[in-house]
Design a protein around this motif. Structure first.
Motif, PDB file in Angstrom:
ATOM      1  N   ILE A 220      -0.314  39.025  -2.540  1.00 53.84           N
ATOM      2  CA  ILE A 220      -0.869  39.355  -1.229  1.00 53.84           C
ATOM      3  C   ILE A 220      -1.860  40.509  -1.345  1.00 53.84           C
ATOM      4  O   ILE A 220      -2.943  40.491  -0.729  1.00 53.84           O
ATOM      5  CB  ILE A 220       0.260  39.700  -0.252  1.00 53.84           C
ATOM      6  CG1 ILE A 220       1.143  38.474  -0.001  1.00 53.84           C
ATOM      7  CG2 ILE A 220      -0.289  40.222   1.069  1.00 53.84           C
ATOM      8  CD1 ILE A 220       2.384  38.768   0.802  1.00 53.84           C
ATOM      9  N   ASP A 223      -5.112  39.282  -2.745  1.00 58.17           N
ATOM     10  CA  ASP A 223      -5.847  38.505  -1.762  1.00 58.17           C
ATOM     11  C   ASP A 223      -6.507  39.411  -0.728  1.00 58.17           C
ATOM     12  O   ASP A 223      -7.666  39.185  -0.336  1.00 58.17           O
ATOM     13  CB  ASP A 223      -4.903  37.517  -1.079  1.00 58.17           C
ATOM     14  CG  ASP A 223      -5.634  36.544  -0.180  1.00 58.17           C
ATOM     15  OD1 ASP A 223      -6.190  35.563  -0.711  1.00 58.17           O
ATOM     16  OD2 ASP A 223      -5.659  36.764   1.039  1.00 58.17           O
ATOM     17  N   ARG A 243     -10.112  36.156   7.852  1.00 58.96           N
ATOM     18  CA  ARG A 243      -9.042  35.486   7.114  1.00 58.96           C
ATOM     19  C   ARG A 243      -7.796  35.459   7.993  1.00 58.96           C
ATOM     20  O   ARG A 243      -7.542  36.397   8.767  1.00 58.96           O
ATOM     21  CB  ARG A 243      -8.735  36.189   5.791  1.00 58.96           C
ATOM     22  CG  ARG A 243      -7.911  35.344   4.817  1.00 58.96           C
ATOM     23  CD  ARG A 243      -8.235  35.736   3.400  1.00 58.96           C
ATOM     24  NE  ARG A 243      -7.463  34.985   2.407  1.00 58.96           N
ATOM     25  CZ  ARG A 243      -7.790  33.791   1.984  1.00 58.96           C
ATOM     26  NH1 ARG A 243      -8.853  33.173   2.488  1.00 58.96           N
ATOM     27  NH2 ARG A 243      -7.071  33.179   1.055  1.00 58.96           N
ATOM     28  N   TYR A 245      -3.557  34.898   8.339  1.00 61.37           N
ATOM     29  CA  TYR A 245      -2.255  34.972   7.672  1.00 61.37           C
ATOM     30  C   TYR A 245      -1.182  34.526   8.664  1.00 61.37           C
ATOM     31  O   TYR A 245      -1.165  34.979   9.818  1.00 61.37           O
ATOM     32  CB  TYR A 245      -1.938  36.391   7.201  1.00 61.37           C
ATOM     33  CG  TYR A 245      -2.710  36.838   5.985  1.00 61.37           C
ATOM     34  CD1 TYR A 245      -2.142  36.804   4.718  1.00 61.37           C
ATOM     35  CD2 TYR A 245      -4.016  37.298   6.094  1.00 61.37           C
ATOM     36  CE1 TYR A 245      -2.841  37.217   3.602  1.00 61.37           C
ATOM     37  CE2 TYR A 245      -4.728  37.708   4.986  1.00 61.37           C
ATOM     38  CZ  TYR A 245      -4.136  37.665   3.748  1.00 61.37           C
ATOM     39  OH  TYR A 245      -4.842  38.063   2.640  1.00 61.37           O
ATOM     40  N   LEU A 247       2.829  34.659   8.980  1.00 59.61           N
ATOM     41  CA  LEU A 247       4.083  35.205   8.475  1.00 59.61           C
ATOM     42  C   LEU A 247       5.225  34.521   9.217  1.00 59.61           C
ATOM     43  O   LEU A 247       5.317  34.633  10.446  1.00 59.61           O
ATOM     44  CB  LEU A 247       4.145  36.718   8.685  1.00 59.61           C
ATOM     45  CG  LEU A 247       2.939  37.532   8.200  1.00 59.61           C
ATOM     46  CD1 LEU A 247       3.174  39.014   8.453  1.00 59.61           C
ATOM     47  CD2 LEU A 247       2.651  37.283   6.724  1.00 59.61           C
ATOM     48  N   ILE A 367      -9.017  40.263  10.216  1.00 56.17           N
ATOM     49  CA  ILE A 367      -7.884  39.457   9.766  1.00 56.17           C
ATOM     50  C   ILE A 367      -7.056  39.067  10.978  1.00 56.17           C
ATOM     51  O   ILE A 367      -6.726  39.917  11.821  1.00 56.17           O
ATOM     52  CB  ILE A 367      -7.027  40.240   8.744  1.00 56.17           C
ATOM     53  CG1 ILE A 367      -7.830  40.526   7.477  1.00 56.17           C
ATOM     54  CG2 ILE A 367      -5.761  39.468   8.399  1.00 56.17           C
ATOM     55  CD1 ILE A 367      -7.082  41.371   6.455  1.00 56.17           C
ATOM     56  N   VAL A 369      -3.446  37.641  12.146  1.00 57.72           N
ATOM     57  CA  VAL A 369      -2.073  37.522  11.662  1.00 57.72           C
ATOM     58  C   VAL A 369      -1.209  36.982  12.789  1.00 57.72           C
ATOM     59  O   VAL A 369      -1.134  37.586  13.873  1.00 57.72           O
ATOM     60  CB  VAL A 369      -1.513  38.877  11.164  1.00 57.72           C
ATOM     61  CG1 VAL A 369      -0.076  38.702  10.680  1.00 57.72           C
ATOM     62  CG2 VAL A 369      -2.369  39.436  10.035  1.00 57.72           C
ATOM     63  N   MET A 388      -5.197  29.553   9.687  1.00 60.10           N
ATOM     64  CA  MET A 388      -4.171  30.296   8.967  1.00 60.10           C
ATOM     65  C   MET A 388      -4.327  29.948   7.480  1.00 60.10           C
ATOM     66  O   MET A 388      -3.779  28.965   6.992  1.00 60.10           O
ATOM     67  CB  MET A 388      -2.785  29.926   9.474  1.00 60.10           C
ATOM     68  CG  MET A 388      -2.501  30.326  10.918  1.00 60.10           C
ATOM     69  SD  MET A 388      -2.464  32.126  11.147  1.00 60.10           S
ATOM     70  CE  MET A 388      -4.058  32.417  11.922  1.00 60.10           C
ATOM     71  N   ASP A 389      -5.098  30.757   6.761  1.00 53.93           N
ATOM     72  CA  ASP A 389      -5.434  30.451   5.370  1.00 53.93           C
ATOM     73  C   ASP A 389      -4.264  30.686   4.427  1.00 53.93           C
ATOM     74  O   ASP A 389      -4.096  29.963   3.442  1.00 53.93           O
ATOM     75  CB  ASP A 389      -6.629  31.304   4.924  1.00 53.93           C
ATOM     76  CG  ASP A 389      -7.826  31.139   5.834  1.00 53.93           C
ATOM     77  OD1 ASP A 389      -8.458  30.076   5.773  1.00 53.93           O
ATOM     78  OD2 ASP A 389      -8.114  32.062   6.615  1.00 53.93           O
ATOM     79  N   VAL A 390      -3.464  31.692   4.709  1.00 52.62           N
ATOM     80  CA  VAL A 390      -2.370  32.077   3.819  1.00 52.62           C
ATOM     81  C   VAL A 390      -1.064  32.009   4.599  1.00 52.62           C
ATOM     82  O   VAL A 390      -0.924  32.675   5.638  1.00 52.62           O
ATOM     83  CB  VAL A 390      -2.574  33.497   3.244  1.00 52.62           C
ATOM     84  CG1 VAL A 390      -1.439  33.846   2.281  1.00 52.62           C
ATOM     85  CG2 VAL A 390      -3.914  33.603   2.540  1.00 52.62           C
ATOM     86  N   HIS A 391      -0.124  31.210   4.116  1.00 55.67           N
ATOM     87  CA  HIS A 391       1.210  31.124   4.718  1.00 55.67           C
ATOM     88  C   HIS A 391       2.181  31.919   3.851  1.00 55.67           C
ATOM     89  O   HIS A 391       2.342  31.622   2.663  1.00 55.67           O
ATOM     90  CB  HIS A 391       1.671  29.672   4.820  1.00 55.67           C
ATOM     91  CG  HIS A 391       0.836  28.845   5.754  1.00 55.67           C
ATOM     92  ND1 HIS A 391       1.209  27.582   6.172  1.00 55.67           N
ATOM     93  CD2 HIS A 391      -0.345  29.108   6.372  1.00 55.67           C
ATOM     94  CE1 HIS A 391       0.288  27.102   6.986  1.00 55.67           C
ATOM     95  NE2 HIS A 391      -0.662  28.005   7.117  1.00 55.67           N
ATOM     96  N   VAL A 392       2.794  32.917   4.434  1.00 54.98           N
ATOM     97  CA  VAL A 392       3.718  33.799   3.706  1.00 54.98           C
ATOM     98  C   VAL A 392       5.114  33.623   4.284  1.00 54.98           C
ATOM     99  O   VAL A 392       5.347  33.949   5.464  1.00 54.98           O
ATOM    100  CB  VAL A 392       3.272  35.270   3.794  1.00 54.98           C
ATOM    101  CG1 VAL A 392       4.249  36.151   3.017  1.00 54.98           C
ATOM    102  CG2 VAL A 392       1.864  35.445   3.269  1.00 54.98           C
TER     103      VAL A 392
END
Length: 536
Positions: A220, A223, A243, A245, A247, A367, A369, A388-392
């Motif tokens: 993370i 990134d 970007r 994210y 969560l 960003i 979120v 949502m480019d990044v799934h955490v």
């Protein structure tokens, strides 16, 4: 001694006579031209070139001077033995805990960039005359002089100045106060006409204290750093510099702490958007337009804010003849009042355009979120790349995350300061923590309660993990028994349905046989009557 002073006085008289003779013979224009030629000759044969950066450019402040001052302050504080300056000035701004180092007046400092050594000199002189100006000008004339070799000028000058500007911007973001913004109820404006209310952001969470898996944490951070340094990349590829994210995970797994750590890591402000206080899609766009660059726009518990659920699940419920509210009710406002001040009329389309539409590029380096406890309730259009480019996934506490919590609350380092009893307890904890499924928030509460006694904290934590693991086993057993009993009940219901079908079909078969017998008997009786008539 008397002869020395006599000779010195005679020498001074000769020099004064020569100066008067030169002034009488050579006019000022000729002397100026000679000095200019001498300066050019010295510059031509010199191996260095000089660049002056003054504090005031005419009547305006020179931003490059401020950038150089910030950059050299960080260089002076970390240069150590490489710093040629023996005297540094120390300053601290109001309401700031950071101490700034700087060059003293007329002092020098040596810096290195890409293997090339450069020299900086801080020059401070008194102004000769105060000219008229609409704004006050400092009595002292300040500036920096950069000295580099001529052979290195074309190689590093532009890149070095760009490096100084970027580094100064990073220092500004790190030292300046960050703010947490929220949209007030009813879309009201503050005293300055802004739709956001702000408070200083002082959350202490960092990636060092965040209790997640170290490999995920490093991924993370890489990134985020790539995003913050990727302005040229986003411009070259034609993408908006933003970007997203997502969560997601159980409550208490550190989603809010993750957001605070991201803001502290990048030095960004946070805009906490409360969707239930936004009346319409147009007001949502206005809020987006009033956000600044270098910020994080947060929507927490998005599955609970509005009814933006999965449309595929909704269509399956309609196919199953279950009640599905009309669009006006799903949007949260009364029918025919979508744009009214009262009620909420944000739609899924408006939120999608907010995150990835044309309005999302109003600004840069932002960003988005979103957080949720139930990712399956969100519409797939909201989860796709570009929004949502990044799934955490914020999971339950694992052993690496637990070690971070133990370090934060008890000061326990892995492999250090552990006696035999504590080590055995740690082995037992490692064997049961995965099965217990406990959140970092629950573990933190146990450690905070017993932070003064490390051994007691570990034992109580082990007992809590064992209780949760046992409770989970019993739950699994009960679910298995319930599942088997439900299967048996299903089989009994199927048998009862078969019996009912047979019972319903058996009367039909009997009635058909009686009907056939009756029809045959009737036909026989008709045949006998016809025979008798023929005989007669």
């Amino acid at each position: 001694m008397k002869e020395i002073w006599t000779s010195l006085a005679s020498l001074m008289g000769v020099l004064a006579f020569c100066q008067a003779l030169v002034s009488a013979i050579f006019p000022p224009e000729l002397r100026f031209a000679a000095a200019k030629i001498f300066s050019r000759l010295s510059n031509y044969f010199s191996s260095y070139c000089y660049f002056d950066i003054t504090e005031i450019d005419g009547v305006n402040t020179n931003e490059l001077y401020n950038a150089v001052q910030l950059y050299l302050s960080s260089t002076a504080s970390t240069a150590g033995g490489n710093n040629s300056s023996s005297r540094l000035s120390l300053t601290r701004a109001l309401n700031s805990s950071a101490i700034t180092y700087g060059l003293s007046n007329n002092d020098t400092l040596v810096d290195t960039f890409n293997g090339v050594t450069v020299h900086w000199e801080h020059i401070v002189t008194q102004r000769q005359s105060q000219t008229f100006s609409w704004r006050p000008i400092p009595e002292e004339k300040r500036g920096f002089t950069l000295r580099i070799r001529k052979t290195h000028k074309s190689f590093i000058l532009n890149a070095y100045l760009d490096h100084i500007t970027d580094k100064a911007g990073e220092i500004r973001r790190k030292n300046q106060d960050r703010y947490l913004y929220t949209n007030p109820r009813g879309g009201s404006l503050d005293s300055r006409g802004h739709p956001w209310e702000a408070v200083p952001f002082k959350h202490p969470s960092t990636f060092d204290t965040l209790a997640i898996d170290p490999s995920k944490k490093a991924e993370i951070m890489d990134d985020l750093r790539g995003f913050a340094d990727g302005g040229l990349f986003y411009n070259k590829t034609g993408r908006a510099w933003k970007r997203g994210y997502l969560l997601y995970g159980p409550p208490g797994t550190g989603k809010s702490s993750m957001i605070a750590a991201m803001a502290n890591y990048l030095g960004y402000d946070i805009y906490d958007l409360e969707l239930t206080e936004v009346a319409s899609n147009s007001e949502l766009r206005k809020l987006l337009m009033k956000t600044t660059s270098k910020s994080i726009i947060v929507i927490e518990d998005i599955d609970c804010s509005l009814n933006l659920g999965n449309r595929k699940q909704g269509s399956s419920r309609r196919n199953g003849h279950q009640y599905d509210p009309p669009p006006d009710m799903r949007s949260g406002g009364p029918p025919g009042n979508q744009d009214a001040g009262g009620g909420n009329s944000i739609t899924l389309s408006g939120l999608l355009n907010f995150t990835d539409g044309l309005w999302s590029c109003c600004g840069c380096e932002r960003i988005f979120v979103f957080t949720t406890n139930h990712i399956d309730k969100l519409d797939p259009a909201l989860l796709r790349s570009g929004r949502m480019d990044v799934h955490v996934y914020m999971s339950y506490c694992t052993m690496p995350a637990l070690r971070i919590l133990l370090k934060n609350y008890l000061g326990m380092e892995q492999g250090h300061d552990d006696d035999d009893d504590d080590q055995s307890v740690m082995w037992e904890i490692e064997g049961v923590i995965q099965e217990a499924e406990i959140t970092p928030a629950d573990i933190s509460e146990v450690l905070i309660r017993n932070r003064r006694d490390k051994g007691k904290a570990l034992r109580e934590l082990l007992d809590e993990l064992k209780r949760r693991a046992e409770r989970k086993r019993e739950k699994n057993k009960s679910s298995v028994s319930v599942g088997s009993s439900s299967m048996a009940m299903d089989e009994e219901e199927e048998e009862e349905e078969e019996q009912e079908k047979r019972a319903l079909e058996s009367p039909k078969v009997g009635s058909e046989d009686e009907f056939m017998q009756t029809t045959t008997l009737t036909s026989c009786m008709k045949g006998e009557d016809q025979g008798k008539n023929k005989a007669d």
